[in-house]
Scaffold this motif. Structure first.
Motif, PDB file in Angstrom:
ATOM      1  N   SER A 169       0.827  -1.206   0.000  1.00 25.36           N
ATOM      2  CA  SER A 169       0.000   0.000   0.000  1.00 25.36           C
ATOM      3  C   SER A 169       0.861   1.254   0.000  1.00 25.36           C
ATOM      4  N   LEU A 170       1.942   1.233   0.786  1.00 27.59           N
ATOM      5  CA  LEU A 170       2.838   2.380   0.814  1.00 27.59           C
ATOM      6  C   LEU A 170       3.495   2.599  -0.554  1.00 27.59           C
ATOM      7  N   PHE A 171       3.814   1.506  -1.234  1.00 31.19           N
ATOM      8  CA  PHE A 171       4.397   1.611  -2.572  1.00 31.19           C
ATOM      9  C   PHE A 171       3.417   2.264  -3.544  1.00 31.19           C
ATOM     10  N   PHE A 172       2.149   1.822  -3.494  1.00 27.73           N
ATOM     11  CA  PHE A 172       1.145   2.410  -4.398  1.00 27.73           C
ATOM     12  C   PHE A 172       0.888   3.872  -4.067  1.00 27.73           C
TER      13      PHE A 172
ATOM     14  N   HIS B  86      -2.239   7.890  -4.078  1.00 25.87           N
ATOM     15  CA  HIS B  86      -3.639   7.556  -3.773  1.00 25.87           C
ATOM     16  C   HIS B  86      -3.849   7.625  -2.263  1.00 25.87           C
ATOM     17  N   LYS B  87      -4.778   8.478  -1.815  1.00 27.12           N
ATOM     18  CA  LYS B  87      -4.982   8.683  -0.389  1.00 27.12           C
ATOM     19  C   LYS B  87      -5.478   7.425   0.310  1.00 27.12           C
TER      20      LYS B  87
ATOM     21  N   ILE C 113      -4.184   5.582   3.795  1.00 30.31           N
ATOM     22  CA  ILE C 113      -5.038   5.235   4.941  1.00 30.31           C
ATOM     23  C   ILE C 113      -4.904   3.755   5.280  1.00 30.31           C
ATOM     24  N   PHE C 114      -4.893   2.900   4.246  1.00 32.71           N
ATOM     25  CA  PHE C 114      -4.759   1.466   4.476  1.00 32.71           C
ATOM     26  C   PHE C 114      -3.391   1.136   5.071  1.00 32.71           C
TER      27      PHE C 114
ATOM     28  N   LEU D 217      -3.574   1.983   8.755  1.00 33.56           N
ATOM     29  CA  LEU D 217      -4.360   0.976   9.468  1.00 33.56           C
ATOM     30  C   LEU D 217      -3.562  -0.307   9.674  1.00 33.56           C
ATOM     31  N   CYS D 218      -2.862  -0.735   8.633  1.00 36.64           N
ATOM     32  CA  CYS D 218      -2.035  -1.938   8.749  1.00 36.64           C
ATOM     33  C   CYS D 218      -0.921  -1.736   9.774  1.00 36.64           C
ATOM     34  N   GLY D 219      -0.329  -0.544   9.765  1.00 34.71           N
ATOM     35  CA  GLY D 219       0.728  -0.264  10.734  1.00 34.71           C
ATOM     36  C   GLY D 219       0.228  -0.289  12.151  1.00 34.71           C
ATOM     37  N   LEU D 220      -0.968   0.284  12.393  1.00 35.99           N
ATOM     38  CA  LEU D 220      -1.551   0.265  13.736  1.00 35.99           C
ATOM     39  C   LEU D 220      -1.855  -1.164  14.181  1.00 35.99           C
TER      40      LEU D 220
END
Length: 228
Positions: free
Chosen positions: A202-205, A211-212, A216-217, A220-223
């Protein structure tokens, strides 16, 4: 479909081994074939009391409860406080030969003392109401026993959203308990690795496409990764 599979295959209340009835569990069979017993049903519960094995239990009121049936000490009564103390008791009938067994105690909120028969085995925090100190953590113990074993757990909570024994303890041979814990650790490791991979993708995309929703995803994954 995923949660239905979990309900059928990872439900400690639906496993096939014997369950306790009215505070008594018969652990039948040979020692070598012992399953992992999830101690989830029909514990004797003494509300508002911290009772050791030396106390005369016949003088106190108790009821049978399943672990996780209630989230707090109020026992479903909205007029009572969810905080307080309670005593859990379960009797296990074992083979006559002496063997070494394992007992896994997940988080008990938020302080407790464990007794096996008349012996005080371990404590997490201090459940005494006048010297209360919370300490939450998992515990694995081993002990040698034969015949009848009484498990007594006194618990107090004034600091957590849950109270007392919320997750079923596990009982069996030392090998079976260690295998159970290793399997849990393996599944948790795979889950965390997958979450980390999803977060990295997600960070790569987000970095490439700005893309916001991807950002956000990622958060969320990090949390989830940090909390787990």
């Amino acid at each position: 479909m995923f949660f239905y599979v979990l309900y059928c295959s990872n439900n400690k209340y639906m496993t096939r081994e014997e369950k306790a009835i009215h505070g008594l569990l018969y652990a039948d069979g040979s020692y070598e074939s012992f399953p992992v017993y999830y101690l989830s049903r029909e514990w004797e519960y003494y509300p508002d009391a911290l009772l050791t094995p030396e106390d005369d239990l016949d003088k106190y009121y108790f009821r049978y409860i399943s672990i996780g049936e209630y989230g707090g000490m109020e026992l479903g009564n909205s007029g009572r406080s969810p905080y307080g103390s309670g005593t859990y008791r379960l009797k296990i009938m074992l083979p006559a030969e002496q063997h070494t067994y394992g007992l896994y105690l997940p988080e008990i909120f938020s302080a407790y003392t464990l007794y096996l028969n008349e012996e005080k085995v371990c404590s997490q925090g201090n459940p005494d109401q006048t010297h209360y100190k919370d300490l939450i953590g998992n515990k694995e113990i081993s002990f040698t026993a034969s015949g009848t074993v009484h498990i007594t757990i006194i618990a107090t909570n004034y600091s957590h959203i849950y109270s007392g024994i919320t997750y079923p303890p596990a009982f069996g041979t030392v090998t079976a308990i260690q295998k159970y814990l290793s399997t849990r650790l393996f599944i948790s490791g795979i889950t965390l690795a997958a979450i980390f991979l999803f977060s990295a993708c997600s960070l790569f995309f987000f970095c490439r496409l700005k893309h916001k929703n991807a950002l956000i995803f990622t958060i969320l994954c990090g949390l989830f990764f940090v909390i787990s």
